[in-house]
Design a protein around this motif. Structure first.
Motif, PDB file in Angstrom:
ATOM      1  N   PRO A 128       0.827  -1.209   0.000  1.00 59.38           N
ATOM      2  CA  PRO A 128       0.000   0.000   0.000  1.00 59.38           C
ATOM      3  C   PRO A 128       0.860   1.257   0.000  1.00 59.38           C
ATOM      4  N   GLY A 129       0.491   2.198  -0.863  1.00 62.11           N
ATOM      5  CA  GLY A 129       1.223   3.454  -0.970  1.00 62.11           C
ATOM      6  C   GLY A 129       0.556   4.601  -0.244  1.00 62.11           C
ATOM      7  N   GLU A 130      -0.681   4.388   0.187  1.00 63.99           N
ATOM      8  CA  GLU A 130      -1.425   5.445   0.873  1.00 63.99           C
ATOM      9  C   GLU A 130      -2.209   4.831   2.019  1.00 63.99           C
ATOM     10  N   PRO A 131      -2.410   5.583   3.097  1.00 59.58           N
ATOM     11  CA  PRO A 131      -3.256   5.064   4.175  1.00 59.58           C
ATOM     12  C   PRO A 131      -4.708   4.997   3.716  1.00 59.58           C
ATOM     13  N   GLY A 132      -5.457   4.110   4.349  1.00 59.59           N
ATOM     14  CA  GLY A 132      -6.871   3.973   4.014  1.00 59.59           C
ATOM     15  C   GLY A 132      -7.341   2.557   4.221  1.00 59.59           C
ATOM     16  N   THR A 133      -8.534   2.301   3.733  1.00 59.78           N
ATOM     17  CA  THR A 133      -9.130   0.977   3.834  1.00 59.78           C
ATOM     18  C   THR A 133      -9.170   0.341   2.454  1.00 59.78           C
ATOM     19  N   TYR A 134      -8.635  -0.845   2.368  1.00 63.63           N
ATOM     20  CA  TYR A 134      -8.640  -1.642   1.149  1.00 63.63           C
ATOM     21  C   TYR A 134      -9.421  -2.917   1.444  1.00 63.63           C
ATOM     22  N   TYR A 135      -9.780  -3.626   0.405  1.00 59.86           N
ATOM     23  CA  TYR A 135     -10.558  -4.850   0.580  1.00 59.86           C
ATOM     24  C   TYR A 135      -9.942  -5.969  -0.244  1.00 59.86           C
ATOM     25  N   TYR A 136      -9.822  -7.146   0.348  1.00 56.12           N
ATOM     26  CA  TYR A 136      -9.464  -8.322  -0.440  1.00 56.12           C
ATOM     27  C   TYR A 136     -10.749  -9.114  -0.653  1.00 56.12           C
ATOM     28  N   ILE A 137     -10.953  -9.542  -1.894  1.00 53.29           N
ATOM     29  CA  ILE A 137     -12.239 -10.124  -2.266  1.00 53.29           C
ATOM     30  C   ILE A 137     -12.049 -11.316  -3.195  1.00 53.29           C
ATOM     31  N   CYS A 138     -13.124 -12.090  -3.345  1.00 58.54           N
ATOM     32  CA  CYS A 138     -13.223 -13.036  -4.449  1.00 58.54           C
ATOM     33  C   CYS A 138     -13.789 -12.234  -5.615  1.00 58.54           C
ATOM     34  N   THR A 139     -13.082 -12.263  -6.747  1.00 58.66           N
ATOM     35  CA  THR A 139     -13.480 -11.437  -7.882  1.00 58.66           C
ATOM     36  C   THR A 139     -14.497 -12.106  -8.800  1.00 58.66           C
ATOM     37  N   VAL A 140     -14.953 -13.313  -8.463  1.00 59.20           N
ATOM     38  CA  VAL A 140     -16.027 -13.933  -9.224  1.00 59.20           C
ATOM     39  C   VAL A 140     -17.318 -13.199  -8.863  1.00 59.20           C
ATOM     40  N   PRO A 141     -18.055 -12.690  -9.847  1.00 63.18           N
ATOM     41  CA  PRO A 141     -19.265 -11.919  -9.546  1.00 63.18           C
ATOM     42  C   PRO A 141     -20.225 -12.661  -8.621  1.00 63.18           C
ATOM     43  N   GLY A 142     -20.700 -11.957  -7.606  1.00 59.87           N
ATOM     44  CA  GLY A 142     -21.652 -12.510  -6.647  1.00 59.87           C
ATOM     45  C   GLY A 142     -21.001 -13.093  -5.412  1.00 59.87           C
ATOM     46  N   HIS A 143     -19.735 -13.487  -5.487  1.00 58.65           N
ATOM     47  CA  HIS A 143     -19.098 -14.120  -4.334  1.00 58.65           C
ATOM     48  C   HIS A 143     -18.807 -13.127  -3.213  1.00 58.65           C
ATOM     49  N   ARG A 144     -18.476 -11.901  -3.562  1.00 55.60           N
ATOM     50  CA  ARG A 144     -18.244 -10.899  -2.518  1.00 55.60           C
ATOM     51  C   ARG A 144     -19.526 -10.676  -1.727  1.00 55.60           C
ATOM     52  N   GLU A 145     -20.651 -10.582  -2.430  1.00 53.17           N
ATOM     53  CA  GLU A 145     -21.935 -10.357  -1.767  1.00 53.17           C
ATOM     54  C   GLU A 145     -22.326 -11.533  -0.875  1.00 53.17           C
ATOM     55  N   LEU A 146     -21.821 -12.719  -1.154  1.00 54.04           N
ATOM     56  CA  LEU A 146     -22.123 -13.898  -0.333  1.00 54.04           C
ATOM     57  C   LEU A 146     -21.142 -14.055   0.821  1.00 54.04           C
ATOM     58  N   GLY A 147     -20.204 -13.105   0.980  1.00 54.70           N
ATOM     59  CA  GLY A 147     -19.341 -13.111   2.160  1.00 54.70           C
ATOM     60  C   GLY A 147     -17.849 -13.165   1.928  1.00 54.70           C
ATOM     61  N   MET A 148     -17.388 -13.280   0.692  1.00 52.80           N
ATOM     62  CA  MET A 148     -15.946 -13.372   0.447  1.00 52.80           C
ATOM     63  C   MET A 148     -15.333 -11.983   0.317  1.00 52.80           C
ATOM     64  N   VAL A 149     -15.192 -11.319   1.467  1.00 56.21           N
ATOM     65  CA  VAL A 149     -14.580  -9.986   1.509  1.00 56.21           C
ATOM     66  C   VAL A 149     -13.940  -9.798   2.872  1.00 56.21           C
ATOM     67  N   GLY A 150     -12.737  -9.269   2.870  1.00 55.85           N
ATOM     68  CA  GLY A 150     -12.027  -8.944   4.092  1.00 55.85           C
ATOM     69  C   GLY A 150     -11.460  -7.541   3.993  1.00 55.85           C
ATOM     70  N   THR A 151     -11.027  -6.999   5.116  1.00 53.36           N
ATOM     71  CA  THR A 151     -10.579  -5.612   5.180  1.00 53.36           C
ATOM     72  C   THR A 151      -9.072  -5.536   5.424  1.00 53.36           C
ATOM     73  N   ILE A 152      -8.437  -4.587   4.739  1.00 54.20           N
ATOM     74  CA  ILE A 152      -7.035  -4.265   4.976  1.00 54.20           C
ATOM     75  C   ILE A 152      -7.014  -2.812   5.449  1.00 54.20           C
ATOM     76  N   ILE A 153      -6.558  -2.582   6.664  1.00 53.64           N
ATOM     77  CA  ILE A 153      -6.493  -1.229   7.223  1.00 53.64           C
ATOM     78  C   ILE A 153      -5.034  -0.787   7.192  1.00 53.64           C
ATOM     79  N   VAL A 154      -4.790   0.291   6.460  1.00 53.54           N
ATOM     80  CA  VAL A 154      -3.426   0.793   6.286  1.00 53.54           C
ATOM     81  C   VAL A 154      -3.292   2.127   7.012  1.00 53.54           C
ATOM     82  N   GLU A 155      -2.300   2.226   7.901  1.00 49.94           N
ATOM     83  CA  GLU A 155      -2.028   3.461   8.669  1.00 49.94           C
ATOM     84  C   GLU A 155      -0.894   4.217   8.005  1.00 49.94           C
TER      85      GLU A 155
END
Length: 187
Positions: A160-187
């Motif tokens: 990460p080059g900037e602070p903020g919130t990023y997300y790691y996800i499953c990029t298959v459509p619909g999978h993020r909405e079914l729960g495949m998402v996590g958070t990356i918090i960058v300070e």
């Protein structure tokens, strides 16, 4: 006796059965061709359609030099038995579900990805709070149109080059909405 008194046989049960076998065979062959060659499980443009429209799957990530620590992260794609809930590492309510990753600007997050489920999956990091587009360059493992099959895996990294919130996800459509998402918090 006239020509209308004569019995006219239109078909026999044997011929009707042969016709049905031929029609069912055509439907089966057509289905095999459709499902073998098409991206039937996703609802997005094909790679050729995206290229024609000038759409890219990955957003250019600014070049960032690693100035911090290496943070190894192991993520397994998993699903519930009924496939209604998808997650990383553990199902919701279990320890380790979609772990939050804390990092600092310049840290290198090394993702070790494994498809431990029974469905197709792909991985990427995004700034977008929803959806499956806008994957940052160099962070993807597989793609929605060429996903990881069960048992397959890969590695990617994100600095990460900037602070903020990023997300790691499953990029298959619909999978993020079914729960495949996590958070990356960058300070």
């Amino acid at each position: 006796m006239s020509e209308y008194d004569e019995t006219v046989y239109r078909t026999s049960p044997g011929r009707a059965a042969k016709l049905m076998i031929i029609l069912v065979g055509l439907v089966v062959v057509g289905g095999v061709i459709f499902f073998a060659l098409g991206d039937y499980w996703i609802s997005e443009l094909s790679p050729a359609g995206k290229a024609f429209a000038g759409i890219t799957d990955e957003e250019a990530a600014p070049a960032v030099a690693q100035t911090g620590a290496d943070i190894p992260v192991t993520l397994d794609f998993i699903e519930s038995k009924d496939f209604r809930t998808l997650a990383f590492n553990a199902l919701p309510g279990e320890p380790g579900n979609n772990p939050t990753i804390n990092a600092k600007v310049g840290d290198r997050i090394i993702f070790n990805i494994l498809n431990a489920g029974k469905s197709f999956h792909a991985f990427g990091v995004t700034l977008n709070e929803e959806g499956f587009g806008g994957i940052l360059g160099g962070t993807s493992v597989a793609a929605a149109n060429n996903p990881l099959k069960p048992g397959e895996g890969g590695t990617s990294q994100f600095i990460p080059g900037e602070p903020g919130t990023y997300y790691y996800i499953c990029t298959v459509p619909g999978h993020r909405e079914l729960g495949m998402v996590g958070t990356i918090i960058v300070e």
